[in-house]
Motif scaffolding. Structure first.
Motif, mmCIF file in Angstrom:
data_model
loop_
_atom_site.group_PDB
_atom_site.id
_atom_site.type_symbol
_atom_site.label_atom_id
_atom_site.label_comp_id
_atom_site.label_asym_id
_atom_site.label_seq_id
_atom_site.Cartn_x
_atom_site.Cartn_y
_atom_site.Cartn_z
ATOM 1 N N GLU A 1 0.832 -1.201 0.000
ATOM 2 C CA GLU A 1 0.000 0.000 0.000
ATOM 3 C C GLU A 1 0.868 1.254 0.000
ATOM 4 O OE1 GLU A 1 -2.513 -0.289 3.405
ATOM 5 O OE2 GLU A 1 -3.491 -2.144 2.735
ATOM 6 N N PRO A 2 0.420 2.315 -0.662
ATOM 7 C CA PRO A 2 1.196 3.563 -0.693
ATOM 8 C C PRO A 2 1.345 4.148 0.706
ATOM 9 C CG PRO A 2 -1.008 3.896 -1.595
ATOM 10 C CD PRO A 2 -0.842 2.419 -1.426
ATOM 11 N N VAL A 3 2.496 4.783 0.958
ATOM 12 C CA VAL A 3 2.749 5.326 2.293
ATOM 13 C C VAL A 3 1.860 6.517 2.609
ATOM 14 C CG1 VAL A 3 5.123 4.509 2.347
ATOM 15 C CG2 VAL A 3 4.641 6.820 1.518
ATOM 16 N N GLY A 4 1.417 7.250 1.576
ATOM 17 C CA GLY A 4 0.578 8.417 1.813
ATOM 18 C C GLY A 4 1.145 9.657 1.170
ATOM 19 N N VAL A 5 1.147 10.752 1.903
ATOM 20 C CA VAL A 5 1.657 12.034 1.394
ATOM 21 C C VAL A 5 3.177 12.019 1.478
ATOM 22 C CG1 VAL A 5 1.702 14.535 1.717
ATOM 23 C CG2 VAL A 5 -0.433 13.263 2.105
ATOM 24 N N VAL A 6 3.815 12.319 0.360
ATOM 25 C CA VAL A 6 5.270 12.306 0.269
ATOM 26 C C VAL A 6 5.780 13.719 0.014
ATOM 27 C CG1 VAL A 6 7.259 11.417 -1.000
ATOM 28 C CG2 VAL A 6 5.262 9.953 -0.625
ATOM 29 N N ALA A 7 6.753 14.138 0.803
ATOM 30 C CA ALA A 7 7.463 15.396 0.562
ATOM 31 C C ALA A 7 8.722 15.082 -0.227
ATOM 32 C CB ALA A 7 7.827 16.065 1.883
ATOM 33 N N GLN A 8 8.919 15.783 -1.320
ATOM 34 C CA GLN A 8 10.091 15.558 -2.172
ATOM 35 C C GLN A 8 10.826 16.882 -2.363
ATOM 36 O OE1 GLN A 8 8.292 13.634 -5.667
ATOM 37 N NE2 GLN A 8 8.645 11.644 -4.716
ATOM 38 N N ILE A 9 12.103 16.863 -2.090
ATOM 39 C CA ILE A 9 12.934 18.068 -2.186
ATOM 40 C C ILE A 9 14.089 17.745 -3.127
ATOM 41 C CG2 ILE A 9 14.323 19.742 -0.921
ATOM 42 C CD1 ILE A 9 12.674 19.022 1.592
ATOM 43 N N ILE A 10 14.176 18.462 -4.234
ATOM 44 C CA ILE A 10 15.132 18.096 -5.278
ATOM 45 C C ILE A 10 16.210 19.165 -5.428
ATOM 46 C CG2 ILE A 10 13.409 16.719 -6.478
ATOM 47 C CD1 ILE A 10 13.270 18.997 -8.580
ATOM 48 N N PRO A 11 17.357 18.801 -6.027
ATOM 49 C CA PRO A 11 18.497 19.711 -6.154
ATOM 50 C C PRO A 11 18.476 20.463 -7.474
ATOM 51 C CG PRO A 11 19.175 17.552 -6.840
ATOM 52 C CD PRO A 11 17.706 17.435 -6.462
ATOM 53 N N TRP A 12 19.519 21.283 -7.651
ATOM 54 C CA TRP A 12 19.591 22.154 -8.822
ATOM 55 C C TRP A 12 20.468 21.607 -9.938
ATOM 56 C CZ3 TRP A 12 24.730 22.698 -8.939
ATOM 57 C CH2 TRP A 12 25.441 22.830 -7.740
ATOM 58 N N ASN A 13 21.151 20.480 -9.742
ATOM 59 C CA ASN A 13 22.099 20.055 -10.771
ATOM 60 C C ASN A 13 21.435 19.358 -11.959
ATOM 61 O OD1 ASN A 13 21.523 17.938 -8.991
ATOM 62 N ND2 ASN A 13 23.529 16.980 -9.237
ATOM 63 N N MET B 1 15.809 15.055 -11.865
ATOM 64 C CA MET B 1 15.587 14.713 -10.462
ATOM 65 C C MET B 1 14.105 14.762 -10.108
ATOM 66 S SD MET B 1 18.476 13.830 -9.152
ATOM 67 C CE MET B 1 18.691 13.068 -10.781
ATOM 68 N N ALA B 2 13.366 15.681 -10.720
ATOM 69 C CA ALA B 2 11.916 15.703 -10.505
ATOM 70 C C ALA B 2 11.293 14.410 -11.008
ATOM 71 C CB ALA B 2 11.304 16.912 -11.203
ATOM 72 N N ALA B 3 11.740 13.944 -12.160
ATOM 73 C CA ALA B 3 11.217 12.694 -12.711
ATOM 74 C C ALA B 3 11.575 11.507 -11.821
ATOM 75 C CB ALA B 3 11.760 12.489 -14.125
ATOM 76 N N TRP B 4 12.844 11.449 -11.371
ATOM 77 C CA TRP B 4 13.271 10.347 -10.500
ATOM 78 C C TRP B 4 12.386 10.236 -9.271
ATOM 79 C CZ3 TRP B 4 19.208 9.469 -9.627
ATOM 80 C CH2 TRP B 4 19.821 9.142 -10.845
ATOM 81 N N LYS B 5 11.957 11.379 -8.754
ATOM 82 C CA LYS B 5 11.152 11.375 -7.529
ATOM 83 C C LYS B 5 9.664 11.131 -7.829
ATOM 84 C CE LYS B 5 14.206 12.554 -4.255
ATOM 85 N NZ LYS B 5 15.444 12.182 -4.933
ATOM 86 N N LEU B 6 9.127 11.856 -8.800
ATOM 87 C CA LEU B 6 7.686 11.818 -9.033
ATOM 88 C C LEU B 6 7.220 10.500 -9.635
ATOM 89 C CD1 LEU B 6 7.231 15.447 -10.406
ATOM 90 C CD2 LEU B 6 6.151 14.538 -8.343
ATOM 91 N N ALA C 1 14.341 23.318 -6.348
ATOM 92 C CA ALA C 1 15.509 24.085 -5.920
ATOM 93 C C ALA C 1 15.322 25.548 -6.300
ATOM 94 C CB ALA C 1 16.770 23.535 -6.578
ATOM 95 N N GLU C 2 15.638 26.442 -5.364
ATOM 96 C CA GLU C 2 15.433 27.869 -5.637
ATOM 97 C C GLU C 2 16.329 28.374 -6.749
ATOM 98 O OE1 GLU C 2 17.828 27.604 -1.699
ATOM 99 O OE2 GLU C 2 16.211 26.508 -2.712
ATOM 100 N N GLU C 3 17.465 27.713 -6.996
ATOM 101 C CA GLU C 3 18.351 28.153 -8.076
ATOM 102 C C GLU C 3 17.778 27.830 -9.451
ATOM 103 O OE1 GLU C 3 20.889 27.068 -4.494
ATOM 104 O OE2 GLU C 3 19.235 26.152 -5.611
ATOM 105 N N THR C 4 16.973 26.757 -9.544
ATOM 106 C CA THR C 4 16.548 26.252 -10.856
ATOM 107 C C THR C 4 15.092 25.788 -10.853
ATOM 108 O OG1 THR C 4 17.404 24.082 -10.222
ATOM 109 C CG2 THR C 4 18.881 25.499 -11.503
ATOM 110 N N PRO C 5 14.135 26.687 -10.680
ATOM 111 C CA PRO C 5 12.740 26.249 -10.590
ATOM 112 C C PRO C 5 12.003 26.126 -11.924
ATOM 113 C CG PRO C 5 12.858 28.593 -10.158
ATOM 114 C CD PRO C 5 14.285 28.126 -10.383
ATOM 115 N N THR D 1 12.902 28.309 4.861
ATOM 116 C CA THR D 1 11.539 28.792 5.054
ATOM 117 C C THR D 1 10.478 27.945 4.363
ATOM 118 O OG1 THR D 1 11.895 30.311 3.201
ATOM 119 C CG2 THR D 1 12.254 31.181 5.420
ATOM 120 N N CYS D 2 10.898 27.078 3.448
ATOM 121 C CA CYS D 2 9.945 26.253 2.700
ATOM 122 C C CYS D 2 10.276 24.767 2.843
ATOM 123 C CB CYS D 2 9.954 26.674 1.230
ATOM 124 S SG CYS D 2 8.641 25.953 0.226
ATOM 125 N N GLY D 3 11.530 24.405 2.603
ATOM 126 C CA GLY D 3 11.918 23.003 2.702
ATOM 127 C C GLY D 3 11.844 22.461 4.111
#
Length: 503
Positions: A164-176, A181-186, A201-205, A234-236
């Protein structure tokens, strides 16, 4: 070597995308931060502001998590069939390829990477990741168990497991690798039936916000994926600590990964971490140098050295040391360094002033501690965040450039005599354990060395090969858990045992 070729002309849609202040995706709606504040997005090739993104904070995190929780508990994402979920995820991959040029231009503009690489690697691999994960939606099964409990006359048991799925997932990805990385997580989170709040990532949104549009177009229900922007503190941080988040997936530095783990420990969230590296790359005397030299150069200079598994510690057997160092230094001196939108660029700028200062500080420390430069070691040009691809020799094990992750196009070259226990001691003498490589024509040596390198991935006679089916992750302080492959679903699924008495 800098280039002066004309830059790729931005598509009208890309110009429009960066020309207006961006919004975040929360509960299917495009919204600004509740504070009304924005932050600047900078082109690392010039240092100029190219866009603005919302500066999300705790109130925005609360709204996004609430939306994801509703979508998980009562929304359609958990109720549609696995096959339909797979079709939606597959469409995401199709649409990524439909918008290939737009995404590649955003990556080249925002991150600085060569557009040729963004087109051929980042965008394509992101699309393939979603489509690989789409196929797993119908295959995440439990199993029937054969119990050995003491026999009771007239009573039988039927036992099985559910995943069963764990539920709500928080994902925080890098800028490189913002899109990849968004695909790897989502991809695996959605295939598992989880809902997501992802902080870019705030550098590369920019490419992540474009991906959010694509996910809506693909038919992802409102609230199943929420994409927010803001700073780590303030967000992560409030996202990682949120009580309604069941699991945190983070890719970034080991230092921040430890903070994520502490934040998640308050309520024992599940955590996966893909963190830093200082990867050993070993070239033996019998290696095919026509393969080993360009591959070892790619191992460190790919993505400007801003790769967590970069082959940044090069160990070269003494019989080929001089030839290998000379060959990699020659490649470094002749690389075309320039803006990502220059189609002839081979290596772009570092992502930010902060990263430029960090890498420059390491280069200075190398000089101060007595190292030598076979190539590079200095800034390129007078604007943007360009550092020349650098080969450092005369290094000692106590030097900062040898011990610490630089995260730039900088490799240290160390000579060794024999492929023995001392070589493996040096290779493994680091807090990290993400990647590594070995080059040899002797297949027996290759497998023996690969077995003893304490890293999550070892490449033999190649480097930086990734595939959606191949698990990726680290030993030691390089992280917890694995991305990609079937192993990734251990991050997003719970196993439930069900036992029925058949009296």
């Amino acid at each position: 070597m800098t280039t002066d070729a004309p830059l790729v002309e931005l598509l009208p849609n890309v110009k429009a995308f960066i020309g207006e202040k961006r919004k975040m995706l929360i509960d299917g709606k495009w919204v600004t931060a509740k504070s009304g504040e924005f932050f600047e997005v900078v082109n690392p090739a010039t240092g100029e502001v190219i866009a603005h993104a919302p500066s999300g904070g705790k109130a925005d995190v609360d709204a996004a998590v609430a939306a994801a929780k509703r979508a998980f508990e009562s929304g359609p994402w958990g109720k549609i069939t696995p096959a339909e979920r797979g079709k939606i995820i597959w469409r995401i991959g199709d649409l990524i390829m439909k918008y290939q040029e737009e995404l590649a231009q955003l990556e080249a503009l925002d991150n600085g990477k060569p557009i040729s690489v963004a087109r051929a690697a980042d965008v394509v691999l992101a699309a393939e990741l979603f489509q690989y994960m789409a196929g797993w939606c119908t295959k995440l099964d439990g199993r029937v168990l054969n119990l050995s409990v003491p026999y009771t006359p007239g009573v039988e048991y039927h036992a099985y497991t559910r995943r069963e799925p764990v539920g709500v997932v928080a994902q925080i990805i890098p800028w490189n690798f913002p899109l990849l990385m968004a695909a790897w997580k989502l991809g695996p989170a959605l295939a598992s039936g989880c809902t997501v709040v992802m902080k870019l990532a705030e550098e590369t949104p920019l490419s992540g916000l474009k991906l959010a549009e694509i996910m809506q177009e693909a038919g992802v229900p409102d609230g199943a994926v929420n994409i927010i922007t803001g700073f780590g503190e303030t967000c992560g941080a409030p996202l990682a600590a949120h009580p309604d988040v069941a699991k945190v997936a983070f890719t970034g530095s080991t230092e921040v990964g430890k903070l994520i783990a502490r934040a998640a420990s308050n309520d024992l969230k599940k955590v996966t971490l893909e963190l830093g590296g200082k990867s050993p790359n070993i070239i033996l005397n019998d290696a095919d140098l026509n393969i080993a030299i360009p591959s070892a150069a790619n191992a460190i200079f790919f993505n400007h050295g801003q790769c967590c598994c970069a082959g940044s510690r090069l160990f070269i057997q003494e019989g080929v040391y001089d030839e290998v160092v000379a060959g990699i230094a020659e490649i470094a001196r002749n690389m075309k360094v320039g803006p990502g939108l220059d189609p002839t660029t081979e290596m772009g700028p570092l992502v930010s002033q902060v990263q430029f200062d960090r890498v420059s500080g390491f280069l200075k420390s190398g000089i101060d501690q007595g190292a030598s430069f076979a190539a590079g070691g200095a800034r390129v040009g007078d604007k943007g965040y360009f550092v020349a691809p650098t080969v450092i020799t005369n290094v000692r094990e106590d030097m900062k450039v040898y011990q610490e992750e630089i995260f730039g196009p900088v490799v240290t070259a160390t000579r060794f005599k024999d492929a023995d226990d001392e070589l493996l001691r040096m290779a493994n003498d680091t807090i990290y354990g993400l990647g590594g490589g070995v080059y040899t024509r002797d297949i027996s040596k290759a497998h023996k060395i690969a077995a003893r390198i304490r890293t999550g991935t070892v490449w033999i006679n190649t480097y930086n090969i990734f595939d959606a089916s191949m698990p990726f992750g680290g030993f030691k302080q390089s992280g917890w858990g694995r991305e990609m492959g079937v192993e990734v679903f251990n991050n997003y699924l719970e196993t439930k045992s069900v036992c029925v008495g058949l009296g």
